[in-house]
Write an enzyme that holds these catalytic residues in place. Structure first.
Site, mmCIF file in Angstrom:
data_model
loop_
_atom_site.group_PDB
_atom_site.id
_atom_site.type_symbol
_atom_site.label_atom_id
_atom_site.label_comp_id
_atom_site.label_asym_id
_atom_site.label_seq_id
_atom_site.Cartn_x
_atom_site.Cartn_y
_atom_site.Cartn_z
ATOM 1 C CB ILE A 90 -0.912 0.120 1.477
ATOM 2 C CG1 ILE A 90 -1.465 -1.520 1.277
ATOM 3 C CG2 ILE A 90 -1.718 0.944 1.563
ATOM 4 C CD1 ILE A 90 -2.515 -1.533 0.207
ATOM 5 C CD GLU A 91 3.232 5.026 -4.114
ATOM 6 O OE1 GLU A 91 3.656 5.867 -4.934
ATOM 7 O OE2 GLU A 91 3.401 4.012 -4.432
#
Length: 157
Positions: A150-151
């Site tokens: 997850i960015e």
């Protein structure tokens, strides 16, 4: 000497690549008559629906929605992440649906220092500069319960 159109295009691409130092800094417009306007949803295959919905709602503030009986999705603004339980996927599906195979970049206007403070209680985060869809972004990274990357990013002003 006469060149056919594909040879001319190839020479132009090579010239642009040499001038700009690589194709990564060049955007090509397709001659396709279709114009995609936006992403509506994507599907995450997950091991545990309850654990996933808890993570995305409590950690990332997404709304859990139920549709078509007991199907689950995570909604944010005008997009959603549909959830498929591993081994119980809905058709049509990806050829090889696999938990933990996604890399998602989510944009927020919340300062990343605030996001990091919220996450650091439970998650290890790291920062880096990247190139987003419409410009430079500053990102932090962590993993969801299925180990998807997850960015969370801010566009640089």
């Amino acid at each position: 000497m006469s060149l056919d159109p594909s040879e001319i295009i190839f020479l132009i691409i090579i010239s642009v690549e040499n001038i700009l130092g690589g194709l990564s800094s060049v955007r090509f417009k397709s001659s396709c008559p279709m114009n995609i306007s936006h992403l509506d949803h994507l599907v995450l295959t997950v091991r545990d629906l309850n654990r996933t919905t808890h993570f995305y709602s409590k950690v990332l503030g997404m709304e859990v929605i139920t549709f078509k009986g007991d199907r689950k999705a995570l909604s944010f603004r005008e997009q959603k992440l549909n959830l498929h339980q591993a081994g119980k996927e809905f058709e049509p599906k990806a050829k090889t649906p696999t938990p933990g195979s996604a890399d998602l970049c989510l944009i927020t206007k919340t300062p990343l220092t605030t996001v990091a403070a919220h996450l650091e209680v439970t998650y290890t985060v790291s920062f880096t500069d990247r190139t987003g869809a419409v410009g430079p972004i500053r990102s932090l990274y962590f993993r969801d319960p299925d180990h998807n990357l997850i960015e969370i990013s801010n566009y640089q002003q």
